[in-house]
Write an enzyme that holds these catalytic residues in place. Structure first.
Site, PDB file in Angstrom:
ATOM      1  N   LYS A  21     -21.542 -30.237  -0.335  1.00 19.39           N
ATOM      2  CA  LYS A  21     -20.269 -31.143  -1.146  1.00 19.39           C
ATOM      3  C   LYS A  21     -20.139 -32.193  -1.899  1.00 19.39           C
ATOM      4  CE  LYS A  21     -16.368 -31.695   1.623  1.00 19.39           C
ATOM      5  NZ  LYS A  21     -16.126 -32.976   1.712  1.00 19.39           N
ATOM      6  N   SER A  71     -21.299 -47.077   3.917  1.00 20.96           N
ATOM      7  CA  SER A  71     -20.248 -45.999   2.591  1.00 20.96           C
ATOM      8  C   SER A  71     -21.552 -45.552   2.181  1.00 20.96           C
ATOM      9  CB  SER A  71     -19.332 -46.568   2.647  1.00 20.96           C
ATOM     10  OG  SER A  71     -18.882 -45.392   1.721  1.00 20.96           O
ATOM     11  N   GLN A  78     -20.009 -43.432  -0.294  1.00 19.12           N
ATOM     12  CA  GLN A  78     -19.524 -43.441  -0.948  1.00 19.12           C
ATOM     13  C   GLN A  78     -18.985 -44.286  -1.916  1.00 19.12           C
ATOM     14  OE1 GLN A  78     -14.920 -42.005   0.717  1.00 19.12           O
ATOM     15  NE2 GLN A  78     -15.993 -40.028   0.869  1.00 19.12           N
ATOM     16  N   ASP A  90     -19.460 -37.058   9.472  1.00 18.02           N
ATOM     17  CA  ASP A  90     -18.533 -36.195   9.510  1.00 18.02           C
ATOM     18  C   ASP A  90     -18.843 -35.220  10.059  1.00 18.02           C
ATOM     19  OD1 ASP A  90     -17.193 -36.855   7.523  1.00 18.02           O
ATOM     20  OD2 ASP A  90     -18.939 -35.811   6.040  1.00 18.02           O
TER      21      ASP A  90
HETATM   22  C1  S3P Z   1     -19.791 -38.621   1.667  1.00 21.17           C
HETATM   23  C2  S3P Z   1     -19.218 -39.830   2.692  1.00 21.17           C
HETATM   24  C3  S3P Z   1     -18.893 -39.771   3.916  1.00 21.17           C
HETATM   25  C4  S3P Z   1     -18.549 -38.894   4.346  1.00 21.17           C
HETATM   26  C5  S3P Z   1     -18.385 -38.202   2.966  1.00 21.17           C
HETATM   27  C6  S3P Z   1     -18.751 -37.534   1.755  1.00 21.17           C
HETATM   28  C7  S3P Z   1     -20.419 -38.578  -0.043  1.00 21.17           C
HETATM   29  O1  S3P Z   1     -17.804 -40.711   3.598  1.00 21.17           O
HETATM   30  O2  S3P Z   1     -17.401 -38.731   5.127  1.00 21.17           O
HETATM   31  O3  S3P Z   1     -17.167 -36.674   3.892  1.00 21.17           O
HETATM   32  O4  S3P Z   1     -20.268 -38.080  -0.223  1.00 21.17           O
HETATM   33  O5  S3P Z   1     -20.956 -39.366  -0.003  1.00 21.17           O
HETATM   34  P1  S3P Z   1     -18.351 -42.552   3.506  1.00 21.17           P
HETATM   35  O6  S3P Z   1     -19.655 -42.695   3.285  1.00 21.17           O
HETATM   36  O7  S3P Z   1     -16.762 -43.178   3.797  1.00 21.17           O
HETATM   37  O8  S3P Z   1     -18.473 -42.493   5.075  1.00 21.17           O
END
Ligand code: S3P
Length: 423
Positions: A22, A165, A167, A309
């Site tokens: 994903k 993070s 993200q 996750d």
């Molecule tokens: C993700 C980063 C994680 C994870 C999320 C997907 C990503 O979140 O929990 O399901 O694709 O960068 P965080 O970066 O907020 O920890």
């Protein structure tokens, strides 16, 4: 949608593939939208979250065509303003990465999502984007979605992540592609590296550095070149089968083509430590798991970014293990699709698990599980964790809100059927 009823089963046996990763799927769509020319992608996640990102890049002007056999082609290039809110659905990755991408575009955009997205903290992306010169606002002056982004005119910054993070790292790097000068992100606990890996693979200039415990990545402004990419299977989905096979006597499961890059296989290390019979071949991506008795362990805060996750499903493994498992430094779980510390405690608790939250620590003691009525709290990973727990529980379990799994793993039930049939 009606709830899912899961009855205890015998061994799981067989070979399956899980949906495309994903995290990678979101990023590949966004990079293809920015690239001049036509990119080809195979194995994209078929979940609802990634479908939202696909619709958003289409609305912004990318031309996305299903070419059959799970292949899609994406013609990107210049993006255009959209006069309605862009709906990310349930996707935190979607909204945070797109905030960075759109902050670099010289027009106004609004990003919105479902009730869960509207509760999740967005200051973590709004703060660095403001430092880069973007005009960004949350709802009612708060750092909550919907987000209004007036993009363009960015300058590169050096930004140390206040939370581990990927993200936030990805958001800043996407914005950095349109900034003046280089943009550097510094982290003290390495998070998943998909943004860096894909940007590098698609022709952008990135440089990594390290200084003691700190690592950094610097991106130069630029546009990706059009690319051809096979998305590897999602380790976070494979983790459900790894735990299911570990706890169900007689099981032997192989999940093929699972992504084996950095900061995603922490669950393999933890399960190994607990005594699981598990191997992950980095070349083929085959994740092979056979049943084995488990014992409790300590998962340290430093390990958490690499398995963030997987905590709900590892909590199921811990509930089936001898002794106590402690997950330290898992406060971030409070701001996921649900408050996962609360929902793991309440839903596995209904099934007889001994789960306790103590500040930012989750403590699980092994005990017998019983079938119960549980609720996903609109959280795909809570729904699937309960489904795996139900496989070893005494009596049937009814999972309300099962439809949440469609955000990441619409074929979970079908894959369970395949593995049961293999026995
Ligand atoms: C993700 C980063 C994680 C994870 C999320 C997907 C990503 O979140 O929990 O399901 O694709 O960068 P965080 O970066 O907020 O920890």
């Amino acid at each position: 949608m009606s709830p899912l009823v899961v009855a205890p089963v015998g061994p799981l046996v067989g070979r399956i593939r899980v949906p495309g990763d994903k995290s990678i799927s979101h990023r590949v769509l966004m990079l293809a939208a920015l690239a001049d020319g036509t990119s080809t992608v195979r194995g994209l996640s078929d979940g609802g979250d990634v479908a939202c990102t696909r619709r958003i890049i289409e609305a912004l002007g990318a031309d996305v065509v299903d070419a059959g056999d799970g292949t899609i082609s994406i013609r990107g290039g210049r993006l255009e303003a959209v006069d309605h809110p862009l709906d990310v659905g349930n996707s935190g990755t979607g909204i945070r990465l797109l905030a960075g991408l759109l902050a670099g575009q010289p027009f106004r955009s609004v990003l919105d999502g479902d009730a869960s997205i509207r509760r999740r903290p967005m200051d973590r992306v709004l703060d660095p984007l403001r430092l880069m010169g973007a005009t960004v606002d949350g709802r009612d002056g708060l750092s909550l979605a919907p987000l209004e982004i007036r993009g363009g005119g960015l300058r590169g910054i050096e930004y140390r992540l206040p939370v581990a993070s990927a993200q936030v790292k990805g958001c800043v790097l996407f914005a950095g592609l349109s900034a003046e000068g280089p943009t550097t992100v510094v982290e003290d606990r390495s998070s998943r590296a998909h943004t860096e890996e894909l940007m590098t693979a698609f022709g952008l200039t990135l440089e990594r550095g390290s200084d003691g415990d700190l690592t950094s990545v610097t991106v130069q402004p630029g546009r990706p070149t059009a690319f051809d990419h096979d998305v590897a299977g999602d380790p976070s989905q494979a983790a459900f089968w790894a735990v299911a096979a570990s706890i169900l006597p007689g099981s032997e499961v192989v999940v093929g083509n699972v992504y084996a890059g950095p900061a995603r296989s922490g669950f393999v290390d933890v399960l190994s430590r607990m005594g699981a019979d598990i191997t992950h071949d980095p070349t083929s991506g085959d994740l092979t798991v056979r049943h084995s008795g488990l014992t409790g362990t300590v998962v340290t805060a430093d390990e958490v970014p690499g398995l963030v996750d997987e905590v709900p499903i590892l909590a199921v493994a811990a509930a089936c293990a001898d002794g106590q498992t402690t997950f330290e430094g898992v406060g971030e779980l409070r701001v996921k699709e649900s408050d996962r510390l609360a929902t793991v405690e309440s839903e596995l608790g209904r099934m007889g698990a001994d789960v306790r939250v103590d500040g930012d620590t989750l403590v699980v003691r092994g005990s017998a599980l019983t079938g119960a009525e549980v609720d996903s709290h609109h959280d795909h990973r809570i729904a699937m964790a309960c489904a795996v727990a139900a496989l070893v529980a005494d009596g049937p379990t009814t999972i309300a809100g099962w439809d949440a799994v469609a955000t990441s793993y619409p074929t979970f039930e079908a894959d369970l059927g395949l593995l049961r049939g293999g026995a």
